[in-house]
Design a protein around this motif. Structure first.
Motif, PDB file in Angstrom:
ATOM      1  N   THR A 107     -18.579  43.135 -46.634  1.00 49.86           N
ATOM      2  CA  THR A 107     -18.030  44.411 -47.072  1.00 49.86           C
ATOM      3  C   THR A 107     -19.065  45.104 -47.949  1.00 49.86           C
ATOM      4  OG1 THR A 107     -16.996  43.434 -49.018  1.00 49.86           O
ATOM      5  CG2 THR A 107     -15.631  43.613 -47.057  1.00 49.86           C
ATOM      6  N   ARG A 108     -18.987  46.408 -48.032  1.00 50.47           N
ATOM      7  CA  ARG A 108     -19.906  47.160 -48.884  1.00 50.47           C
ATOM      8  C   ARG A 108     -19.234  47.371 -50.244  1.00 50.47           C
ATOM      9  NH1 ARG A 108     -23.750  52.077 -47.465  1.00 50.47           N
ATOM     10  NH2 ARG A 108     -24.436  52.516 -49.582  1.00 50.47           N
ATOM     11  N   ASP A 109     -19.950  47.025 -51.288  1.00 47.49           N
ATOM     12  CA  ASP A 109     -19.434  47.193 -52.651  1.00 47.49           C
ATOM     13  C   ASP A 109     -20.585  47.593 -53.568  1.00 47.49           C
ATOM     14  OD1 ASP A 109     -18.351  46.977 -55.216  1.00 47.49           O
ATOM     15  OD2 ASP A 109     -17.050  45.307 -54.635  1.00 47.49           O
ATOM     16  N   ASP A 110     -20.866  48.882 -53.620  1.00 42.11           N
ATOM     17  CA  ASP A 110     -21.987  49.379 -54.418  1.00 42.11           C
ATOM     18  C   ASP A 110     -21.816  49.080 -55.899  1.00 42.11           C
ATOM     19  OD1 ASP A 110     -23.276  50.348 -52.152  1.00 42.11           O
ATOM     20  OD2 ASP A 110     -22.354  52.327 -52.319  1.00 42.11           O
ATOM     21  N   ASP A 111     -20.576  49.153 -56.409  1.00 43.03           N
ATOM     22  CA  ASP A 111     -20.334  48.846 -57.828  1.00 43.03           C
ATOM     23  C   ASP A 111     -20.709  47.406 -58.152  1.00 43.03           C
ATOM     24  OD1 ASP A 111     -19.454  51.414 -58.425  1.00 43.03           O
ATOM     25  OD2 ASP A 111     -17.349  50.912 -58.046  1.00 43.03           O
ATOM     26  N   LEU A 112     -20.330  46.471 -57.288  1.00 39.96           N
ATOM     27  CA  LEU A 112     -20.665  45.065 -57.508  1.00 39.96           C
ATOM     28  C   LEU A 112     -22.177  44.849 -57.470  1.00 39.96           C
ATOM     29  CD1 LEU A 112     -19.907  42.109 -57.889  1.00 39.96           C
ATOM     30  CD2 LEU A 112     -19.623  41.949 -55.406  1.00 39.96           C
ATOM     31  N   ILE A 113     -22.849  45.450 -56.506  1.00 38.33           N
ATOM     32  CA  ILE A 113     -24.303  45.310 -56.415  1.00 38.33           C
ATOM     33  C   ILE A 113     -24.964  45.847 -57.675  1.00 38.33           C
ATOM     34  CG2 ILE A 113     -26.377  46.095 -55.196  1.00 38.33           C
ATOM     35  CD1 ILE A 113     -24.834  43.825 -53.807  1.00 38.33           C
ATOM     36  N   ASN A 114     -24.500  46.993 -58.164  1.00 42.28           N
ATOM     37  CA  ASN A 114     -25.061  47.550 -59.394  1.00 42.28           C
ATOM     38  C   ASN A 114     -24.843  46.615 -60.585  1.00 42.28           C
ATOM     39  OD1 ASN A 114     -26.105  49.848 -58.208  1.00 42.28           O
ATOM     40  ND2 ASN A 114     -24.250  51.032 -58.532  1.00 42.28           N
ATOM     41  N   GLN A 115     -23.696  45.947 -60.631  1.00 40.60           N
ATOM     42  CA  GLN A 115     -23.456  44.976 -61.712  1.00 40.60           C
ATOM     43  C   GLN A 115     -24.375  43.773 -61.575  1.00 40.60           C
ATOM     44  OE1 GLN A 115     -19.310  43.993 -61.833  1.00 40.60           O
ATOM     45  NE2 GLN A 115     -18.708  46.033 -62.487  1.00 40.60           N
ATOM     46  N   LEU A 116     -24.523  43.255 -60.369  1.00 40.80           N
ATOM     47  CA  LEU A 116     -25.376  42.091 -60.145  1.00 40.80           C
ATOM     48  C   LEU A 116     -26.838  42.408 -60.415  1.00 40.80           C
ATOM     49  CD1 LEU A 116     -23.802  40.689 -56.858  1.00 40.80           C
ATOM     50  CD2 LEU A 116     -23.619  39.725 -59.156  1.00 40.80           C
ATOM     51  N   ASP A 117     -27.230  43.639 -60.208  1.00 39.03           N
ATOM     52  CA  ASP A 117     -28.615  44.050 -60.388  1.00 39.03           C
ATOM     53  C   ASP A 117     -28.912  44.505 -61.808  1.00 39.03           C
ATOM     54  OD1 ASP A 117     -30.942  43.938 -58.976  1.00 39.03           O
ATOM     55  OD2 ASP A 117     -30.785  45.945 -58.132  1.00 39.03           O
ATOM     56  N   GLY A 118     -27.902  44.447 -62.691  1.00 38.86           N
ATOM     57  CA  GLY A 118     -28.119  44.815 -64.066  1.00 38.86           C
ATOM     58  C   GLY A 118     -27.932  46.282 -64.379  1.00 38.86           C
ATOM     59  N   TYR A 119     -27.668  47.097 -63.356  1.00 41.52           N
ATOM     60  CA  TYR A 119     -27.492  48.534 -63.557  1.00 41.52           C
ATOM     61  C   TYR A 119     -26.375  48.806 -64.560  1.00 41.52           C
ATOM     62  CZ  TYR A 119     -26.764  53.465 -62.360  1.00 41.52           C
ATOM     63  OH  TYR A 119     -26.640  54.821 -62.422  1.00 41.52           O
ATOM     64  N   ALA A 120     -25.300  48.036 -64.485  1.00 43.16           N
ATOM     65  CA  ALA A 120     -24.148  48.248 -65.374  1.00 43.16           C
ATOM     66  C   ALA A 120     -24.527  47.991 -66.835  1.00 43.16           C
ATOM     67  CB  ALA A 120     -22.976  47.361 -64.967  1.00 43.16           C
ATOM     68  N   PHE A 121     -25.457  47.072 -67.071  1.00 41.61           N
ATOM     69  CA  PHE A 121     -25.885  46.781 -68.449  1.00 41.61           C
ATOM     70  C   PHE A 121     -26.695  47.929 -69.031  1.00 41.61           C
ATOM     71  CE2 PHE A 121     -25.756  42.424 -66.559  1.00 41.61           C
ATOM     72  CZ  PHE A 121     -24.634  41.988 -67.258  1.00 41.61           C
TER      73      PHE A 121
END
Length: 78
Positions: free
Chosen positions: A61-75
């Motif tokens: 499934t596509r989950d851009d929010d999750l990818i951004n969290q895993l990649d540190g973008y959310a931090f």
């Protein structure tokens, strides 16, 4: 990692998680100056990649929010 990204880039994790034949067919390895290689998958390969993974039994499934969290973008941008 002592001098690279933390968390490790999602795109570099794809080098070990994505099956080798799909990496060779749909993506390319790109070097960085400090963080090692990462996998570049063009957006145009998304449909073919998802179909190939689903054929192998992966739930995709596509989950851009999750990818951004895993990649540190959310931090960085919270």
């Amino acid at each position: 990692m002592s001098d690279g990204d933390w968390p490790e880039m999602v795109t570099s994790r794809a080098l070990t998680l994505l099956p080798r034949d799909l990496r060779a067919r749909l993506a390319k390895s790109v070097p960085t100056a400090l963080n090692g290689d990462y996998l570049e998958i063009p957006l145009t390969a998304e449909i073919e990649l998802v179909a190939a993974l689903q054929e192998r039994g992966f739930e995709v499934t596509r989950d851009d929010d999750l990818i951004n969290q895993l990649d540190g973008y959310a931090f960085l941008y919270a």
